[in-house]
Structures are given as C-alpha cells and as structure tokens.
Design a protein around this motif. Structure first.
Motif, PDB file in Angstrom:
ATOM      1  N   ASP A  36       0.780  -1.227   0.144  1.00 36.40           N
ATOM      2  CA  ASP A  36      -0.006   0.039  -0.051  1.00 36.40           C
ATOM      3  C   ASP A  36       0.989   1.407   0.115  1.00 36.40           C
ATOM      4  N   THR A  38      -0.152   5.263  -0.177  1.00 39.01           N
ATOM      5  CA  THR A  38      -1.080   6.200  -0.061  1.00 39.01           C
ATOM      6  C   THR A  38      -0.642   7.615  -0.015  1.00 39.01           C
ATOM      7  N   THR A  45      -3.050   1.883  -3.013  1.00 39.41           N
ATOM      8  CA  THR A  45      -3.044   0.826  -3.717  1.00 39.41           C
ATOM      9  C   THR A  45      -4.157  -0.066  -3.145  1.00 39.41           C
ATOM     10  N   ARG A  69      -7.206  -3.670   1.308  1.00 43.11           N
ATOM     11  CA  ARG A  69      -5.369  -3.224   1.617  1.00 43.11           C
ATOM     12  C   ARG A  69      -4.646  -4.244   2.089  1.00 43.11           C
ATOM     13  N   SER A 109      -5.205   1.008  -8.262  1.00 43.13           N
ATOM     14  CA  SER A 109      -5.344   2.088  -7.954  1.00 43.13           C
ATOM     15  C   SER A 109      -6.388   2.852  -8.664  1.00 43.13           C
TER      16      SER A 109
END
Length: 117
Positions: A36, A38, A45, A69, A109
């Motif tokens: 992930d 962010t 993601t 996640r 994403s």
C-alpha cells in the motif's frame, strides 16, 4: 474515476499462520504487486480477489467497496514493497481470509478525475 491495474497474481496455496491469520501464496502473473502506497489525497493501492470471473473480495474493513488493503506482502519471509511478474510471494489482505487455490488477485489504484458539466 480511472482504475489502473498494476498487476495480477494466481493463488497457488493458502497458509495459516500461528496467530490463525490466513495468507495467500501467490505467483505474480502480470505486472507487479505493490504494498500500500497512500498519497496526501488518500489515494492508494487496493486489491480485489476474483474467483471464476466473479469478484468475491473487494469490501474494505469498513464494509465499503473501496478495495482491500495489503496488511502484509512478503518474499522469502522478508517484507517487501513490490513483487514483480514471475516471482512468488505471500499476501495478507487484512479482514479477507477466504482465499482458494486458483483465485486471481488484482492490485490496482484509482485516480479521481474532475468532471465538469
């Protein structure tokens, strides 16, 4: 919104850890899986689990369809930020644990575009 698929992987095995958490043993079949990431706008993601062409796992822990996640992404027992095509890895998606051999897991994403009418 525009969805970008970064990679896909095939579930080859399902493992249960000592704390009873389930982990999917994967082989990346296209692109790459990303841990992930962010950004400041909360974009990140996400993952979804597809079984026989049907999405069976995409609900986030809060019940929304925002996407799953990654709580853990590992190669050879070491935490990594990405895994590329052809490599094997272990992936845990937090609250989702209903992995089955043969499932496809997509990493993607979403970019939100401003639309003016």
């Amino acid at each position: 919104s525009v969805e970008t698929v970064h990679g896909s992987a095939l579930v080859q095995a399902v493992f249960t850890l000592n704390n009873s958490e389930k982990v999917a043993g994967l082989r990346v079949t296209s692109g790459m899986l990303l841990k992930d990431k962010t950004d400041a706008q909360g974009k990140g993601t996400f993952y979804r689990v597809v079984r026989d062409g049907i999405v069976v796992g995409q609900k986030n822990s809060d019940g929304t369809d925002a996407g799953l996640r990654a709580s853990s992404l590992k190669r050879v027992k070491e935490s990594v930020n990405s895994v590329k095509k052809g490599d094997e890895c272990g992936l845990s998606l937090g609250a989702f644990e209903d992995y089955q051999e043969g499932d496809v897991i997509d990493c993607y994403s979403i970019a939100w575009e401003n639309t003016f009418l």
